[in-house]
Write an enzyme that holds these catalytic residues in place. Sequence first.
Site, PDB file in Angstrom:
ATOM      1  N   ARG A  56     -23.071 -37.518   4.228  1.00 21.95           N
ATOM      2  CA  ARG A  56     -23.769 -37.398   3.002  1.00 21.95           C
ATOM      3  C   ARG A  56     -22.743 -37.222   1.692  1.00 21.95           C
ATOM      4  O   ARG A  56     -21.893 -37.639   1.869  1.00 21.95           O
ATOM      5  CB  ARG A  56     -24.725 -35.944   3.065  1.00 21.95           C
ATOM      6  CG  ARG A  56     -24.231 -34.965   3.707  1.00 21.95           C
ATOM      7  CD  ARG A  56     -23.078 -34.265   3.282  1.00 21.95           C
ATOM      8  NE  ARG A  56     -23.061 -34.154   1.444  1.00 21.95           N
ATOM      9  CZ  ARG A  56     -21.998 -34.090   0.861  1.00 21.95           C
ATOM     10  NH1 ARG A  56     -20.977 -34.284   1.252  1.00 21.95           N
ATOM     11  NH2 ARG A  56     -22.299 -34.075  -0.417  1.00 21.95           N
ATOM     12  N   GLY A  57     -23.481 -37.178   0.525  1.00 14.05           N
ATOM     13  CA  GLY A  57     -22.738 -37.551  -0.610  1.00 14.05           C
ATOM     14  C   GLY A  57     -23.091 -39.028  -1.050  1.00 14.05           C
ATOM     15  O   GLY A  57     -22.839 -39.861  -0.125  1.00 14.05           O
ATOM     16  N   ARG A  94     -31.993 -42.433   2.078  1.00 15.94           N
ATOM     17  CA  ARG A  94     -31.877 -41.428   0.748  1.00 15.94           C
ATOM     18  C   ARG A  94     -32.032 -42.069  -0.486  1.00 15.94           C
ATOM     19  O   ARG A  94     -31.284 -42.746  -1.065  1.00 15.94           O
ATOM     20  CB  ARG A  94     -30.451 -41.012   0.768  1.00 15.94           C
ATOM     21  CG  ARG A  94     -29.854 -40.377   2.177  1.00 15.94           C
ATOM     22  CD  ARG A  94     -30.160 -38.847   2.475  1.00 15.94           C
ATOM     23  NE  ARG A  94     -30.214 -37.949   1.395  1.00 15.94           N
ATOM     24  CZ  ARG A  94     -29.382 -37.029   1.324  1.00 15.94           C
ATOM     25  NH1 ARG A  94     -28.225 -36.822   1.852  1.00 15.94           N
ATOM     26  NH2 ARG A  94     -29.331 -36.163   0.490  1.00 15.94           N
ATOM     27  N   GLN A 197     -23.300 -27.262   1.732  1.00 13.69           N
ATOM     28  CA  GLN A 197     -22.313 -28.479   1.420  1.00 13.69           C
ATOM     29  C   GLN A 197     -21.236 -27.643   0.589  1.00 13.69           C
ATOM     30  O   GLN A 197     -20.016 -28.151   0.752  1.00 13.69           O
ATOM     31  CB  GLN A 197     -22.792 -29.488   0.293  1.00 13.69           C
ATOM     32  CG  GLN A 197     -23.654 -30.534   0.976  1.00 13.69           C
ATOM     33  CD  GLN A 197     -25.278 -29.997   0.979  1.00 13.69           C
ATOM     34  OE1 GLN A 197     -25.480 -28.777   0.560  1.00 13.69           O
ATOM     35  NE2 GLN A 197     -26.162 -30.906   0.889  1.00 13.69           N
ATOM     36  N   ASP A 238     -25.554 -38.137  -8.328  1.00 12.86           N
ATOM     37  CA  ASP A 238     -26.256 -39.098  -7.623  1.00 12.86           C
ATOM     38  C   ASP A 238     -26.671 -40.167  -8.378  1.00 12.86           C
ATOM     39  O   ASP A 238     -26.483 -41.504  -7.919  1.00 12.86           O
ATOM     40  CB  ASP A 238     -27.202 -38.506  -6.530  1.00 12.86           C
ATOM     41  CG  ASP A 238     -26.506 -37.815  -5.652  1.00 12.86           C
ATOM     42  OD1 ASP A 238     -26.529 -36.645  -5.878  1.00 12.86           O
ATOM     43  OD2 ASP A 238     -26.289 -38.469  -4.424  1.00 12.86           O
ATOM     44  N   ASN A 248     -28.686 -34.810  -9.592  1.00 13.35           N
ATOM     45  CA  ASN A 248     -27.666 -34.250  -8.744  1.00 13.35           C
ATOM     46  C   ASN A 248     -28.450 -32.970  -7.952  1.00 13.35           C
ATOM     47  O   ASN A 248     -29.488 -32.865  -7.984  1.00 13.35           O
ATOM     48  CB  ASN A 248     -26.484 -33.549  -9.614  1.00 13.35           C
ATOM     49  CG  ASN A 248     -25.205 -33.375  -8.471  1.00 13.35           C
ATOM     50  OD1 ASN A 248     -25.099 -34.200  -7.676  1.00 13.35           O
ATOM     51  ND2 ASN A 248     -24.586 -32.164  -8.480  1.00 13.35           N
ATOM     52  N   LYS A 249     -27.571 -32.437  -6.922  1.00 14.85           N
ATOM     53  CA  LYS A 249     -28.121 -31.474  -6.071  1.00 14.85           C
ATOM     54  C   LYS A 249     -28.981 -30.669  -6.814  1.00 14.85           C
ATOM     55  O   LYS A 249     -28.533 -30.084  -7.596  1.00 14.85           O
ATOM     56  CB  LYS A 249     -27.095 -31.100  -5.136  1.00 14.85           C
ATOM     57  CG  LYS A 249     -27.387 -30.173  -4.312  1.00 14.85           C
ATOM     58  CD  LYS A 249     -28.167 -30.388  -3.211  1.00 14.85           C
ATOM     59  CE  LYS A 249     -27.849 -31.523  -2.385  1.00 14.85           C
ATOM     60  NZ  LYS A 249     -28.748 -32.057  -1.653  1.00 14.85           N
TER      61      LYS A 249
HETATM   62  O1  MRU Z   1     -27.629 -34.115  -0.218  1.00 15.75           O
HETATM   63  P1  MRU Z   1     -26.336 -34.469  -0.631  1.00 15.75           P
HETATM   64  O2  MRU Z   1     -25.315 -33.493   0.262  1.00 15.75           O
HETATM   65  O3  MRU Z   1     -25.981 -35.878  -0.187  1.00 15.75           O
HETATM   66  O4  MRU Z   1     -25.942 -34.422  -2.017  1.00 15.75           O
HETATM   67  C1  MRU Z   1     -24.916 -34.720  -2.613  1.00 15.75           C
HETATM   68  C2  MRU Z   1     -24.785 -34.426  -4.111  1.00 15.75           C
HETATM   69  O5  MRU Z   1     -25.635 -34.050  -4.850  1.00 15.75           O
HETATM   70  C3  MRU Z   1     -23.546 -34.784  -4.561  1.00 15.75           C
HETATM   71  O6  MRU Z   1     -23.149 -33.681  -6.003  1.00 15.75           O
HETATM   72  C4  MRU Z   1     -23.623 -36.165  -5.225  1.00 15.75           C
HETATM   73  O7  MRU Z   1     -23.640 -37.066  -3.970  1.00 15.75           O
HETATM   74  C5  MRU Z   1     -22.435 -36.537  -6.211  1.00 15.75           C
HETATM   75  S1  MRU Z   1     -21.194 -37.573  -5.309  1.00 15.75           S
HETATM   76  C6  MRU Z   1     -21.336 -38.832  -6.598  1.00 15.75           C
END
Ligand code: MRU
Length: 338
Positions: A56-57, A94, A197, A238, A248-249
């Site tokens: 993920r990320g 995603r 995370q 993201d 973002n998250k």
């Molecule tokens: O759901 P995830 O764990 O994939 O979410 C990730 C994030 O929100 C990170 O902060 C994001 O991918 C930034 S990486 C450039």
Amino acid sequence: MSFHDKFDDLKLLKPVIFTGKEVLLLDQTKLPETEKYLKLKNCGEVAKAIKTMKVRGGGAIMLAAVYGLALSAINSKGNLKILKKDAEILKNTRPTAAALSQAIDFILRIAEKSSNVAEDVQQAANWLFKKTVEMEIKVGENGSKLFEGGDKVLTHCNAGALAAAGYGGVTLSVFRKCREKGKKIKVFVTETRPYLQGARLTLWELKKFGFDAVLITDNAVGYCMQKGMIDKVLVGADRIAANGDVANKVGTYLIALAAKKHKIPFYVSGTIDPKTKTGDEIKIEIRSPEEVLIFNGKRIAPKNIEVFYPAFDITPHEYVTAIITKDGVFKPPYNFGG
Ligand code: MRU
């Protein structure tokens, strides 16, 4: 020497490796207890691993996906129709992260012009890996200019090494570069419910590099800011829209609101999507209620209740003090539309 060994001097944490026959993914659902690689032999397995958060990320899912396409091209002996079908499946795993769909479109454009699809897709995926490492280093370099020795920096979720090619993503890279310049940083990490995370992944990688770090619960952010415990915020993104709105998250927006109230700089680093004009156009991934309802294998809420679980949120640009990219540090007004 394999392609990935070339980066050994950079001490990459290696969330995604391609062997030419398999995609190896460091299973992020098992960290921090177990450091185990999944060995994936086809694109369908890679798509499933992305969907189920094994990887993920934004940056790491992009790399997993392009190497998934390399497997698709190899296994199908360069069949474009199969490659395009697999590309569509990967894109839908995603939807919020910009890097994933941008990279898949890039690979498809190369495949369409190629006379040796299997070979060229692999080369293009390796090129994207190299570019990601370079981006991480540049973001680290640019971002480190915004921090002073002694800063206490809050971060949310994981936008570090595990969310990219392994150098430090768009947050840990900044801390690594600060250290190189002799600036001592202390990192406050939100646990980031429900996938944790922050607690599991960000702290794992910060500890690997020996950074001073503190775990806080998601809802302790306001308290810590009010008590003067946080100097700056640094989060990944993201997707960053042309006007500077940030996806973002989930929880990032609340942190930005609190930062504004307490006059704490709120910095964002991540992938710009110039084609997306504002945050309103960004598709927010809604994930399964089970991820919220089940904790450590145990149900934590009554049966037959409604759950709403957006995995990301949008922070409007007016809350963003600066945006850090590989090309520099940008201050408002933002205009990435070209
Ligand atoms: O759901 P995830 O764990 O994939 O979410 C990730 C994030 O929100 C990170 O902060 C994001 O991918 C930034 S990486 C450039």
